[in-house]
Write a protein that holds these residues in place. Structure first.
Motif, PDB file in Angstrom:
ATOM      1  N   TYR A  56       0.892  -1.171   0.000  1.00 24.02           N
ATOM      2  CA  TYR A  56       0.000   0.000   0.000  1.00 24.02           C
ATOM      3  C   TYR A  56       0.921   1.209   0.000  1.00 24.02           C
ATOM      4  O   TYR A  56       2.133   1.067   0.222  1.00 24.02           O
ATOM      5  CB  TYR A  56      -0.924   0.005   1.227  1.00 24.02           C
ATOM      6  CG  TYR A  56      -0.193  -0.228   2.530  1.00 24.02           C
ATOM      7  CD1 TYR A  56       0.118  -1.521   2.947  1.00 24.02           C
ATOM      8  CD2 TYR A  56       0.238   0.842   3.324  1.00 24.02           C
ATOM      9  CE1 TYR A  56       0.816  -1.740   4.129  1.00 24.02           C
ATOM     10  CE2 TYR A  56       0.924   0.626   4.512  1.00 24.02           C
ATOM     11  CZ  TYR A  56       1.216  -0.669   4.903  1.00 24.02           C
ATOM     12  OH  TYR A  56       1.918  -0.887   6.059  1.00 24.02           O
ATOM     13  N   HIS A  58      -7.703  -5.095  11.229  1.00 27.95           N
ATOM     14  CA  HIS A  58      -8.412  -5.650  10.066  1.00 27.95           C
ATOM     15  C   HIS A  58      -7.763  -6.956   9.668  1.00 27.95           C
ATOM     16  O   HIS A  58      -6.619  -7.230  10.037  1.00 27.95           O
ATOM     17  CB  HIS A  58      -8.345  -4.643   8.909  1.00 27.95           C
ATOM     18  CG  HIS A  58      -6.942  -4.137   8.648  1.00 27.95           C
ATOM     19  ND1 HIS A  58      -6.027  -4.834   7.908  1.00 27.95           N
ATOM     20  CD2 HIS A  58      -6.294  -3.021   9.092  1.00 27.95           C
ATOM     21  CE1 HIS A  58      -4.880  -4.164   7.879  1.00 27.95           C
ATOM     22  NE2 HIS A  58      -5.004  -3.056   8.600  1.00 27.95           N
ATOM     23  N   HIS A  82      -6.090  -4.922   3.581  1.00 26.52           N
ATOM     24  CA  HIS A  82      -7.346  -5.067   4.330  1.00 26.52           C
ATOM     25  C   HIS A  82      -8.032  -6.263   3.674  1.00 26.52           C
ATOM     26  O   HIS A  82      -8.810  -6.115   2.739  1.00 26.52           O
ATOM     27  CB  HIS A  82      -8.210  -3.817   4.203  1.00 26.52           C
ATOM     28  CG  HIS A  82      -7.625  -2.618   4.897  1.00 26.52           C
ATOM     29  ND1 HIS A  82      -8.260  -1.412   4.965  1.00 26.52           N
ATOM     30  CD2 HIS A  82      -6.455  -2.449   5.568  1.00 26.52           C
ATOM     31  CE1 HIS A  82      -7.511  -0.550   5.635  1.00 26.52           C
ATOM     32  NE2 HIS A  82      -6.406  -1.156   6.007  1.00 26.52           N
ATOM     33  N   GLU A 135      -3.523  -2.576  15.925  1.00 30.73           N
ATOM     34  CA  GLU A 135      -2.835  -1.320  15.672  1.00 30.73           C
ATOM     35  C   GLU A 135      -3.483  -0.117  16.353  1.00 30.73           C
ATOM     36  O   GLU A 135      -3.970   0.792  15.682  1.00 30.73           O
ATOM     37  CB  GLU A 135      -2.763  -1.070  14.166  1.00 30.73           C
ATOM     38  CG  GLU A 135      -4.076  -1.238  13.402  1.00 30.73           C
ATOM     39  CD  GLU A 135      -3.921  -0.896  11.917  1.00 30.73           C
ATOM     40  OE1 GLU A 135      -3.396   0.175  11.597  1.00 30.73           O
ATOM     41  OE2 GLU A 135      -4.328  -1.731  11.072  1.00 30.73           O
ATOM     42  N   GLU A 164       1.669  -1.142  15.198  1.00 25.93           N
ATOM     43  CA  GLU A 164       0.889  -2.139  14.453  1.00 25.93           C
ATOM     44  C   GLU A 164       1.703  -3.400  14.196  1.00 25.93           C
ATOM     45  O   GLU A 164       2.824  -3.330  13.692  1.00 25.93           O
ATOM     46  CB  GLU A 164       0.454  -1.541  13.109  1.00 25.93           C
ATOM     47  CG  GLU A 164      -0.220  -2.530  12.168  1.00 25.93           C
ATOM     48  CD  GLU A 164      -0.743  -1.882  10.880  1.00 25.93           C
ATOM     49  OE1 GLU A 164      -0.123  -0.904  10.411  1.00 25.93           O
ATOM     50  OE2 GLU A 164      -1.768  -2.359  10.368  1.00 25.93           O
TER      51      GLU A 164
HETATM   52  N1  GLY Z   1      -1.602   0.460   6.304  1.00 29.41           N
HETATM   53  C1  GLY Z   1      -2.971   0.783   6.433  1.00 29.41           C
HETATM   54  C2  GLY Z   1      -3.509   0.238   7.658  1.00 29.41           C
HETATM   55  O1  GLY Z   1      -2.790   0.030   8.602  1.00 29.41           O
HETATM   56  O2  GLY Z   1      -4.657  -0.072   7.761  1.00 29.41           O
END
Ligand code: GLY
Ligand code: MN
Ligand code: MN
Length: 465
Positions: free
Chosen positions: A215, A340, A347, A388, A434
């Motif tokens: 991403y 998620h 995701h 996260e 995270e």
């Molecule tokens: N990198 C995007 C998220 O942590 O959801």
């Protein structure tokens, strides 16, 4: 990965023919200049190294899979190199037949023999139009309720949600690359260095590891802008760098999604230390609560209560953690969800919508903050997801007239103002931590545990290059 076994398992779950599309090449500015090809994840799950423009018919009646491939032309061979013949593709993929995708519609009509055919919308709009025409259904990639027929989404999600040992091996294999990226960025974080340079270290590591960014890399001293993709700032003493970056394996498509934060030009300030330790405490509390059957929303609320309690101790909130989370006051500082699903999509399965992520009639909260919780599932062994939590000092939230009125008895906006004006007026920013988590038979395995996280460790690495 055993793709043939996956396809056989999907056929077992289908009650009528299904056409999956890989999606085609999408142009950047003029037709011949295209973005790198990335197949739709539900296609990538069933086929190794799929070709752009390909499609596949799964026919449960007879249990056959037919692969449709673009015609092989001399011009394509000239510009892009020769690709395997239909015969070679049939042998490599172990499918029942290979046909020309140019004639997909007539081939499918013949093979379906009048039965209604299902298909899924994909990110490539042109291909989705083809799926719409083929099925007569109102398919729309941007609307999770129109991505495909619910029963098909359920069938594919049931397979993709619990990861196999091969999928887990792939996600574990990426951790060395993720670690290199994060540690390099930490080491090069000195005053005067640009966010862009750090991003170069991160994405260079991904490329060296045979990966692309899963991403858009979030690498910023403006950590309070949750998904910022600008890399325009220069690091200054007192800033906190937030790096949310993960690689995607170029061939398999599996990914990591990791966030770390560290100070620039010395250890954290006292406030930075308190916020970092609090976010870490809430993350560890949520991870410790992972077990089969645990409800993800309960983990989100647990992490929220830990944060609320700490914010009371810091003089930013007043009240009991339960009451603060109940009213949503905690979301003035923790305005997003706990995590998620993760896998082929960062995701994972998000395009399939809340049908998958809010099962059993559960619905999203309408409350600011908790409304962004992306899933409320009961955890099962094999599920991989992120945890996260974060704390942010967002001027638009903390200076909102509406929120100041609503939470005047619970949030000390004057104290928050102190955080907004600190660091030479640039503000505190934000801290998120995270990791990628596997739910095991007994609890949690932190897949990304090798990436430094203890405060003293990130402080000692930061700027050490
Ligand atoms: N990198 C995007 C998220 O942590 O959801
Ligand atoms: Mn994430
Ligand atoms: Mn992330």
């Amino acid at each position: 990965m055993n793709f043939a076994r996956r396809r056989a398992a999907l056929l077992e779950r289908l009650d009528r023919p299904l056409v999956l599309f890989a999606g085609g090449l999408v142009s950047r500015n003029y037709p011949a200049n295209v973005f790198p090809f990335r197949a739709d994840s539900s296609f990538l799950y069933f086929f190794e190294r799929p070709e752009p423009g390909s499609a596949a018919l799964f026919d449960p009646d007879g249990g056959a899979v037919t692969l449709f491939l673009p015609e092989r032309t001399v011009a394509d061979a000239l510009w892009h190199g020769e690709v395997e013949s239909f015969e070679a593709a049939k042998a490599r993929h172990q499918v029942d037949g290979v046909m020309n995708v140019e004639a997909l519609e007539s081939h499918v009509a013949m093979l379906a023999k009048g039965r209604q055919v299902d298909a899924l919308a994909v990110a490539d709009r042109k291909t989705t139009q083809r799926a719409r025409d083929l099925t007569g259904e109102e398919l729309d990639f941007d609307d999770p309720t129109k991505v495909g027929r619910g029963e098909v989404l359920d069938a594919i999600a049931a397979m993709r949600l619990a990861k196999s040992s091969e999928e887990l091996a792939e996600m574990r294999r990426l951790v060395a690359t993720t670690k290199e990226a994060h540690v390099l960025a930490m080491r090069h974080s000195r005053p005067g260095v640009s966010e862009q340079l750090l991003t170069g270290h991160v994405e260079g590591s991904f490329s060296r590891g045979g990966c692309v960014p899963a991403y858009n890399t979030i690498c910023s001293v403006r950590g309070e802008v949750l998904h910022t993709n600008a890399h325009e700032n220069t690091l200054q003493v007192g800033d906190i760098v937030l790096l949310d970056a993960g690689p995607e394996a170029s061939l398999s498509g599996y990914c990591n999604d990791v966030t770390r934060c560290w100070p620039v030009g010395g250890p954290f300030t006292p406030e930075g230390r308190d916020v970092y330790e609090l976010v870490l405490k809430s993350q560890l509390a949520a991870i410790a609560a992972v077990k089969p059957g645990a409800r993800f929303r309960d983990l989100h609320l647990l992490a929220s209560r830990v944060l609320a309690e700490g914010l009371v101790a810091m003089g930013l909130l007043s009240g009991s953690p339960d009451a603060l989370v109940e009213s949503g006051a905690h979301a003035m500082f923790f305005p997003h969800g706990l995590g998620h699903q993760l896998g082929l999509d960062v995701h994972d399965l998000e395009t399939f919508g809340d049908r998958i992520h809010y099962p059993n009639g559960r619905t999203r909260s309408a409350q600011f903050g908790t409304q962004y919780l992306r899933m409320d599932m009961d955890l099962q062994p094999g599920m991989t997801f992120t945890i996260e939590p974060g704390l942010y000092f967002v001027p638009a939230i903390l200076r909102s007239k509406e929120f100041r009125e609503k939470f005047k008895g619970q949030v000390h906006f004057d104290q928050a103002e102190r955080f907004l004006s600190m660091n030479g007026g640039r503000g505190f920013g934000g801290i998120r931590i995270e990791d990628d988590i596997l739910c095991t038979e007994t609890g949690a395995e932190v897949l990304t545990a090798a990436i430094p996280k203890a405060r003293a460790e990130v402080e000692s690495i930061a700027g050490s290059a």
